[in-house]
Scaffold this motif. Sequence first.
Motif, PDB file in Angstrom:
ATOM      1  N   ARG A   1       0.833  -1.203   0.000  1.00  0.00           N
ATOM      2  CA  ARG A   1       0.000   0.000   0.000  1.00  0.00           C
ATOM      3  C   ARG A   1       0.871   1.260   0.000  1.00  0.00           C
ATOM      4  O   ARG A   1       0.645   2.182  -0.782  1.00  0.00           O
ATOM      5  CB  ARG A   1      -0.922  -0.011   1.218  1.00  0.00           C
ATOM      6  CG  ARG A   1      -1.803   1.207   1.316  1.00  0.00           C
ATOM      7  CD  ARG A   1      -2.586   1.254   2.624  1.00  0.00           C
ATOM      8  NE  ARG A   1      -3.542   2.314   2.531  1.00  0.00           N
ATOM      9  CZ  ARG A   1      -4.849   2.146   2.387  1.00  0.00           C
ATOM     10  NH1 ARG A   1      -5.370   0.938   2.365  1.00  0.00           N
ATOM     11  NH2 ARG A   1      -5.643   3.176   2.280  1.00  0.00           N
TER      12      ARG A   1
ATOM     13  N   VAL B   1      -7.483  -1.018  -5.357  1.00  0.00           N
ATOM     14  CA  VAL B   1      -7.081   0.019  -6.302  1.00  0.00           C
ATOM     15  C   VAL B   1      -8.083   0.007  -7.449  1.00  0.00           C
ATOM     16  O   VAL B   1      -8.481  -1.064  -7.920  1.00  0.00           O
ATOM     17  CB  VAL B   1      -5.663  -0.272  -6.842  1.00  0.00           C
ATOM     18  CG1 VAL B   1      -5.301   0.655  -7.992  1.00  0.00           C
ATOM     19  CG2 VAL B   1      -4.637  -0.168  -5.722  1.00  0.00           C
TER      20      VAL B   1
ATOM     21  N   GLU C   1       0.963   4.039  -2.959  1.00  0.00           N
ATOM     22  CA  GLU C   1       0.581   5.418  -2.659  1.00  0.00           C
ATOM     23  C   GLU C   1       1.737   6.383  -2.902  1.00  0.00           C
ATOM     24  O   GLU C   1       1.517   7.508  -3.323  1.00  0.00           O
ATOM     25  CB  GLU C   1       0.052   5.524  -1.235  1.00  0.00           C
ATOM     26  CG  GLU C   1      -1.321   4.872  -1.097  1.00  0.00           C
ATOM     27  CD  GLU C   1      -1.896   4.908   0.303  1.00  0.00           C
ATOM     28  OE1 GLU C   1      -1.121   5.021   1.288  1.00  0.00           O
ATOM     29  OE2 GLU C   1      -3.130   4.789   0.426  1.00  0.00           O
ATOM     30  N   SER C   2       2.973   5.941  -2.686  1.00  0.00           N
ATOM     31  CA  SER C   2       4.116   6.812  -2.936  1.00  0.00           C
ATOM     32  C   SER C   2       4.292   7.089  -4.429  1.00  0.00           C
ATOM     33  O   SER C   2       4.962   8.042  -4.807  1.00  0.00           O
ATOM     34  CB  SER C   2       5.393   6.208  -2.349  1.00  0.00           C
ATOM     35  OG  SER C   2       5.820   5.092  -3.098  1.00  0.00           O
TER      36      SER C   2
ATOM     37  N   GLN D   1      -8.273  -1.892   0.864  1.00  0.00           N
ATOM     38  CA  GLN D   1      -7.053  -2.366   0.196  1.00  0.00           C
ATOM     39  C   GLN D   1      -7.265  -2.622  -1.300  1.00  0.00           C
ATOM     40  O   GLN D   1      -6.679  -3.537  -1.874  1.00  0.00           O
ATOM     41  CB  GLN D   1      -6.523  -3.652   0.868  1.00  0.00           C
ATOM     42  CG  GLN D   1      -6.174  -3.505   2.341  1.00  0.00           C
ATOM     43  CD  GLN D   1      -4.924  -2.690   2.546  1.00  0.00           C
ATOM     44  OE1 GLN D   1      -4.897  -1.495   2.295  1.00  0.00           O
ATOM     45  NE2 GLN D   1      -3.886  -3.322   3.031  1.00  0.00           N
TER      46      GLN D   1
ATOM     47  N   TYR E   1      -6.104   3.060 -12.766  1.00  0.00           N
ATOM     48  CA  TYR E   1      -4.666   2.831 -12.663  1.00  0.00           C
ATOM     49  C   TYR E   1      -4.113   1.641 -13.454  1.00  0.00           C
ATOM     50  O   TYR E   1      -2.912   1.476 -13.540  1.00  0.00           O
ATOM     51  CB  TYR E   1      -4.257   2.668 -11.186  1.00  0.00           C
ATOM     52  CG  TYR E   1      -4.541   3.913 -10.385  1.00  0.00           C
ATOM     53  CD1 TYR E   1      -3.719   5.016 -10.484  1.00  0.00           C
ATOM     54  CD2 TYR E   1      -5.632   3.989  -9.529  1.00  0.00           C
ATOM     55  CE1 TYR E   1      -3.964   6.172  -9.759  1.00  0.00           C
ATOM     56  CE2 TYR E   1      -5.895   5.133  -8.789  1.00  0.00           C
ATOM     57  CZ  TYR E   1      -5.058   6.216  -8.913  1.00  0.00           C
ATOM     58  OH  TYR E   1      -5.319   7.358  -8.194  1.00  0.00           O
TER      59      TYR E   1
ATOM     60  N   HIS F   1      -4.047   5.639  -5.643  1.00  0.00           N
ATOM     61  CA  HIS F   1      -4.949   5.674  -4.487  1.00  0.00           C
ATOM     62  C   HIS F   1      -5.367   4.254  -4.127  1.00  0.00           C
ATOM     63  O   HIS F   1      -5.849   3.505  -4.972  1.00  0.00           O
ATOM     64  CB  HIS F   1      -6.194   6.508  -4.789  1.00  0.00           C
ATOM     65  CG  HIS F   1      -7.199   6.432  -3.694  1.00  0.00           C
ATOM     66  ND1 HIS F   1      -7.029   7.076  -2.485  1.00  0.00           N
ATOM     67  CD2 HIS F   1      -8.368   5.759  -3.609  1.00  0.00           C
ATOM     68  CE1 HIS F   1      -8.066   6.812  -1.718  1.00  0.00           C
ATOM     69  NE2 HIS F   1      -8.893   6.009  -2.370  1.00  0.00           N
ATOM     70  N   VAL F   2      -5.192   3.899  -2.855  1.00  0.00           N
ATOM     71  CA  VAL F   2      -5.613   2.599  -2.340  1.00  0.00           C
ATOM     72  C   VAL F   2      -6.729   2.872  -1.340  1.00  0.00           C
ATOM     73  O   VAL F   2      -6.545   3.621  -0.384  1.00  0.00           O
ATOM     74  CB  VAL F   2      -4.453   1.843  -1.664  1.00  0.00           C
ATOM     75  CG1 VAL F   2      -4.920   0.486  -1.160  1.00  0.00           C
ATOM     76  CG2 VAL F   2      -3.274   1.685  -2.625  1.00  0.00           C
ATOM     77  N   SER F   3      -7.884   2.265  -1.557  1.00  0.00           N
ATOM     78  CA  SER F   3      -9.035   2.501  -0.682  1.00  0.00           C
ATOM     79  C   SER F   3      -8.846   1.817   0.669  1.00  0.00           C
ATOM     80  O   SER F   3      -7.924   1.027   0.861  1.00  0.00           O
ATOM     81  CB  SER F   3     -10.316   1.982  -1.350  1.00  0.00           C
ATOM     82  OG  SER F   3     -10.276   0.575  -1.412  1.00  0.00           O
TER      83      SER F   3
END
Length: 104
Positions: free
Chosen positions: A76, A92, A80-81, A90, A97, A85-87
Amino acid sequence: MTPFTERVLEVIRSIPEGKVMTYGQIARQAGSPRAARQVVRILHAMSKKFRLPWHRVLNVRGEIVIQDDEGAQLQRFLLESEGVHVSEDQTVSLADYQLRTEME
């Protein structure tokens, strides 16, 4: 190393920052559409040795499926880095993406 394994490694290496692919999508691109589980094994066995961007590979629903909490949190964080975006659950959004290729 088998030709299929070499193709899988090549496909995984080609996933750009900020994009994801599914295990099945990688299997299709590597020439064996029904080999998603083999992609899982290859990724698990060879990620460290070949410095693969393992964190960019998700299941068909866009979920982080690593069972160990530390590994899931690392995936995650890495996603994210890169701006993915990860909900909270968990997941995507593959619509946003997933890397689309000319083969699809």
